[in-house]
Design a protein around this motif. Structure first.
Motif, PDB file in Angstrom:
ATOM      1  N   GLY A 175       0.830  -1.193   0.000  1.00 30.73           N
ATOM      2  CA  GLY A 175       0.000   0.000   0.000  1.00 30.73           C
ATOM      3  C   GLY A 175       0.864   1.242   0.000  1.00 30.73           C
ATOM      4  N   THR A 176       0.231   2.393   0.012  1.00 32.82           N
ATOM      5  CA  THR A 176       0.944   3.671   0.011  1.00 32.82           C
ATOM      6  C   THR A 176       1.123   4.150   1.446  1.00 32.82           C
ATOM      7  OG1 THR A 176      -0.001   4.246  -2.138  1.00 32.82           O
ATOM      8  CG2 THR A 176       0.897   6.053  -0.815  1.00 32.82           C
ATOM      9  N   VAL A 177       2.353   4.226   1.892  1.00 32.48           N
ATOM     10  CA  VAL A 177       2.656   4.597   3.273  1.00 32.48           C
ATOM     11  C   VAL A 177       2.556   6.114   3.442  1.00 32.48           C
ATOM     12  CG1 VAL A 177       4.438   4.638   5.062  1.00 32.48           C
ATOM     13  CG2 VAL A 177       4.136   2.585   3.632  1.00 32.48           C
ATOM     14  N   THR A 178       1.780   6.538   4.425  1.00 35.10           N
ATOM     15  CA  THR A 178       1.672   7.967   4.738  1.00 35.10           C
ATOM     16  C   THR A 178       2.366   8.302   6.059  1.00 35.10           C
ATOM     17  OG1 THR A 178      -0.487   7.593   5.799  1.00 35.10           O
ATOM     18  CG2 THR A 178      -0.484   8.234   3.467  1.00 35.10           C
ATOM     19  N   LYS A 179       2.468   7.330   6.954  1.00 41.82           N
ATOM     20  CA  LYS A 179       3.192   7.508   8.218  1.00 41.82           C
ATOM     21  C   LYS A 179       4.308   6.467   8.250  1.00 41.82           C
ATOM     22  CE  LYS A 179       2.562   7.934  13.224  1.00 41.82           C
ATOM     23  NZ  LYS A 179       1.589   7.867  14.350  1.00 41.82           N
ATOM     24  N   VAL A 180       5.527   6.909   8.055  1.00 35.33           N
ATOM     25  CA  VAL A 180       6.667   6.010   7.864  1.00 35.33           C
ATOM     26  C   VAL A 180       7.268   5.558   9.195  1.00 35.33           C
ATOM     27  CG1 VAL A 180       8.968   5.788   6.849  1.00 35.33           C
ATOM     28  CG2 VAL A 180       7.203   7.126   5.669  1.00 35.33           C
ATOM     29  N   LYS A 181       7.481   4.243   9.313  1.00 37.45           N
ATOM     30  CA  LYS A 181       8.170   3.665  10.473  1.00 37.45           C
ATOM     31  C   LYS A 181       9.567   3.174  10.088  1.00 37.45           C
ATOM     32  CE  LYS A 181       3.870   2.096  12.675  1.00 37.45           C
ATOM     33  NZ  LYS A 181       3.124   0.916  13.190  1.00 37.45           N
ATOM     34  N   TRP A 182       9.726   2.824   8.816  1.00 35.90           N
ATOM     35  CA  TRP A 182      11.031   2.369   8.283  1.00 35.90           C
ATOM     36  C   TRP A 182      11.067   2.715   6.813  1.00 35.90           C
ATOM     37  CZ3 TRP A 182      11.838  -0.878   4.142  1.00 35.90           C
ATOM     38  CH2 TRP A 182      13.142  -1.363   3.956  1.00 35.90           C
ATOM     39  N   GLU A 183      12.245   3.114   6.314  1.00 34.33           N
ATOM     40  CA  GLU A 183      12.378   3.346   4.883  1.00 34.33           C
ATOM     41  C   GLU A 183      13.829   3.204   4.451  1.00 34.33           C
ATOM     42  OE1 GLU A 183      11.611   7.296   3.354  1.00 34.33           O
ATOM     43  OE2 GLU A 183      11.880   8.163   5.362  1.00 34.33           O
ATOM     44  N   GLU A 184      14.012   2.805   3.213  1.00 36.70           N
ATOM     45  CA  GLU A 184      15.343   2.697   2.614  1.00 36.70           C
ATOM     46  C   GLU A 184      15.186   2.657   1.099  1.00 36.70           C
ATOM     47  OE1 GLU A 184      19.439  -0.001   2.852  1.00 36.70           O
ATOM     48  OE2 GLU A 184      17.796  -0.370   4.251  1.00 36.70           O
ATOM     49  N   ASN A 185      15.885   3.542   0.409  1.00 38.26           N
ATOM     50  CA  ASN A 185      15.922   3.556  -1.056  1.00 38.26           C
ATOM     51  C   ASN A 185      14.549   3.706  -1.703  1.00 38.26           C
ATOM     52  OD1 ASN A 185      17.546   3.191  -3.548  1.00 38.26           O
ATOM     53  ND2 ASN A 185      16.314   1.353  -3.792  1.00 38.26           N
ATOM     54  N   GLY A 186      13.633   4.346  -1.018  1.00 42.43           N
ATOM     55  CA  GLY A 186      12.291   4.513  -1.562  1.00 42.43           C
ATOM     56  C   GLY A 186      11.305   3.472  -1.084  1.00 42.43           C
ATOM     57  N   ALA A 187      11.794   2.375  -0.519  1.00 40.89           N
ATOM     58  CA  ALA A 187      10.915   1.381   0.097  1.00 40.89           C
ATOM     59  C   ALA A 187      10.501   1.904   1.470  1.00 40.89           C
ATOM     60  CB  ALA A 187      11.621   0.041   0.231  1.00 40.89           C
ATOM     61  N   LYS A 188       9.225   1.713   1.822  1.00 38.93           N
ATOM     62  CA  LYS A 188       8.717   2.244   3.088  1.00 38.93           C
ATOM     63  C   LYS A 188       7.834   1.211   3.788  1.00 38.93           C
ATOM     64  CE  LYS A 188       8.400   6.856   1.002  1.00 38.93           C
ATOM     65  NZ  LYS A 188       7.475   7.948   0.593  1.00 38.93           N
ATOM     66  N   PHE A 189       7.819   1.319   5.101  1.00 35.41           N
ATOM     67  CA  PHE A 189       6.936   0.494   5.914  1.00 35.41           C
ATOM     68  C   PHE A 189       6.289   1.400   6.941  1.00 35.41           C
ATOM     69  CE2 PHE A 189       6.279  -1.953   9.863  1.00 35.41           C
ATOM     70  CZ  PHE A 189       5.398  -2.922   9.399  1.00 35.41           C
ATOM     71  N   GLY A 190       4.966   1.233   7.106  1.00 31.08           N
ATOM     72  CA  GLY A 190       4.256   2.068   8.069  1.00 31.08           C
ATOM     73  C   GLY A 190       2.764   1.908   7.906  1.00 31.08           C
ATOM     74  N   THR A 191       2.036   2.993   8.018  1.00 29.15           N
ATOM     75  CA  THR A 191       0.579   2.925   7.879  1.00 29.15           C
ATOM     76  C   THR A 191       0.129   3.801   6.720  1.00 29.15           C
ATOM     77  OG1 THR A 191       0.362   4.694   9.531  1.00 29.15           O
ATOM     78  CG2 THR A 191       0.142   2.421  10.302  1.00 29.15           C
ATOM     79  N   ASP A 192      -1.005   3.394   6.121  1.00 37.83           N
ATOM     80  CA  ASP A 192      -1.551   4.162   5.004  1.00 37.83           C
ATOM     81  C   ASP A 192      -2.593   5.157   5.504  1.00 37.83           C
ATOM     82  OD1 ASP A 192      -3.842   2.674   5.524  1.00 37.83           O
ATOM     83  OD2 ASP A 192      -3.743   1.503   3.668  1.00 37.83           O
ATOM     84  N   ALA A 193      -3.273   5.818   4.597  1.00 36.62           N
ATOM     85  CA  ALA A 193      -4.237   6.856   4.970  1.00 36.62           C
ATOM     86  C   ALA A 193      -5.402   6.305   5.776  1.00 36.62           C
ATOM     87  CB  ALA A 193      -4.750   7.559   3.718  1.00 36.62           C
ATOM     88  N   GLN A 194      -5.667   4.994   5.639  1.00 36.57           N
ATOM     89  CA  GLN A 194      -6.757   4.356   6.390  1.00 36.57           C
ATOM     90  C   GLN A 194      -6.276   3.765   7.716  1.00 36.57           C
ATOM     91  OE1 GLN A 194      -6.402   3.563   2.854  1.00 36.57           O
ATOM     92  NE2 GLN A 194      -7.712   5.373   2.654  1.00 36.57           N
ATOM     93  N   GLY A 195      -4.976   3.914   8.005  1.00 39.21           N
ATOM     94  CA  GLY A 195      -4.428   3.397   9.254  1.00 39.21           C
ATOM     95  C   GLY A 195      -3.992   1.944   9.177  1.00 39.21           C
ATOM     96  N   ARG A 196      -4.015   1.354   7.983  1.00 37.13           N
ATOM     97  CA  ARG A 196      -3.570  -0.034   7.822  1.00 37.13           C
ATOM     98  C   ARG A 196      -2.049  -0.097   7.799  1.00 37.13           C
ATOM     99  NH1 ARG A 196      -5.280  -2.979   2.815  1.00 37.13           N
ATOM    100  NH2 ARG A 196      -4.231  -1.194   1.852  1.00 37.13           N
ATOM    101  N   THR A 197      -1.489  -1.139   8.363  1.00 39.89           N
ATOM    102  CA  THR A 197      -0.049  -1.368   8.275  1.00 39.89           C
ATOM    103  C   THR A 197       0.262  -1.964   6.912  1.00 39.89           C
ATOM    104  OG1 THR A 197       0.134  -1.729  10.659  1.00 39.89           O
ATOM    105  CG2 THR A 197       1.941  -2.539   9.286  1.00 39.89           C
ATOM    106  N   VAL A 198       1.112  -1.286   6.144  1.00 35.22           N
ATOM    107  CA  VAL A 198       1.387  -1.702   4.767  1.00 35.22           C
ATOM    108  C   VAL A 198       2.869  -1.533   4.447  1.00 35.22           C
ATOM    109  CG1 VAL A 198      -0.935  -1.144   3.923  1.00 35.22           C
ATOM    110  CG2 VAL A 198       0.876   0.603   3.856  1.00 35.22           C
TER     111      VAL A 198
END
Length: 275
Positions: A175-198
């Motif tokens: 999904g599209t991460v809006t709140k980032v918890k981890w990122e590297e080289n453009g890859a991201k992990f976190g939550t999307d606009a709906q609050g889902r972990t993606v």
């Protein structure tokens, strides 16, 4: 989250046991903005003899490739198209997981002795299956969500990833991460606009992810949730098929005797309202 099984009127053909040709041209992956290099450590597992003789990788340009229409799918859409695609590509050779990993790390995604993580861009110098603590095999469709049996070893959704990124992604949906918890080289992990972990791959791999999941859904009769499907269809347009992705599709065909039709013609995805 990805959920299992939708009804499919067509019965999946039995696995083809034909042998793959001896030599396969390898492909050059899309460029990454930030690349680091690391070596396979002494704990790397010893791999069996390479199934094919490596050959120099052709230098293919990273550019959009015009789709190849297939007359078998003319005028079809939705479930009728899914059925036709399933009948055309579901019959393939089951390589087994060990063989699939061997192919990925020694020929398919190995270019002049280097394998690149599709998420972080990190490079690994290797000529064998590396330690999973260094670089792992990403199941774009997670094993815990249905990538078992022949699906576990299907090269069309397997890619090399460094162990950290592989662990971060886990079995979370894309999904599209809006709140980032981890990122590297453009890859991201976190939550999307709906609050889902993606998990969000870098732009250079977004289309590859979408087309791999469309393929998996079609071949293995697995449903893609509506929210996930909407994002994947956006990525399918954002990151268009390039020459490297076509060359990888060609190479996989020599091993498995089947293709990803969504790489041959990405517009097929738009003719399916509900995967």
């Amino acid at each position: 989250m990805i959920i299992p099984s939708r009804p499919l009127s067509a019965t999946r053909p039995s696995t083809n046991s034909a042998s793959a040709p001896a030599n396969t041209a390898r492909v050059t992956p899309k460029a990454f903005s930030s690349v680091s290099t690391f070596e396979a450590g002494p704990s790397a597992k010893k791999a069996p003899t390479t199934p094919t003789t490596p050959v120099p990788a052709p230098q293919v340009p990273v550019e959009d490739v015009p789709p190849k229409s297939d007359p078998r799918y003319d005028g079809l859409k939705d479930q009728a198209l899914i059925n036709a695609l399933h009948d055309a590509v579901s019959k393939h050779k089951n390589l087994g997981y060990d063989q699939a990993r061997k192919i990925i790390f020694t020929t398919l995604d190995n270019h002049d002795g280097v394998v690149t993580c599709v998420y972080t861009g990190k490079e690994l110098k290797t000529n064998k299956i590396p330690s999973s603590n260094v670089m792992n095999t990403e199941h774009t469709w997670p094993q815990s969500k249905g990538a078992t049996g022949a699906a576990k070893a299907d090269l069309h959704h397997l890619f090399p990833t460094d162990s950290k990124a592989n662990s971060v992604r886990g079995n979370y949906p894309f999904g599209t991460v809006t709140k980032v918890k981890w990122e590297e080289n453009g890859a991201k992990f976190g939550t999307d606009a709906q609050g889902r972990t993606v998990f969000e791959p870098p732009d250079a791999h977004k289309g590859n992810v979408a087309r791999a999941l469309f393929y998996f859904s079609t071949v293995y009769n697995k449903s893609i949730p509506a929210n996930d499907e909407a994002v994947l269809k956006e990525w399918n347009k954002l990151d268009k098929v390039d020459a490297a992705e076509v060359a990888r599709n060609d190479a996989i065909e020599t091993y498995q005797q089947n293709r990803n039709p969504f790489v041959d013609d990405a517009s097929l995805a738009d003719r399916i309202a509900d995967f």
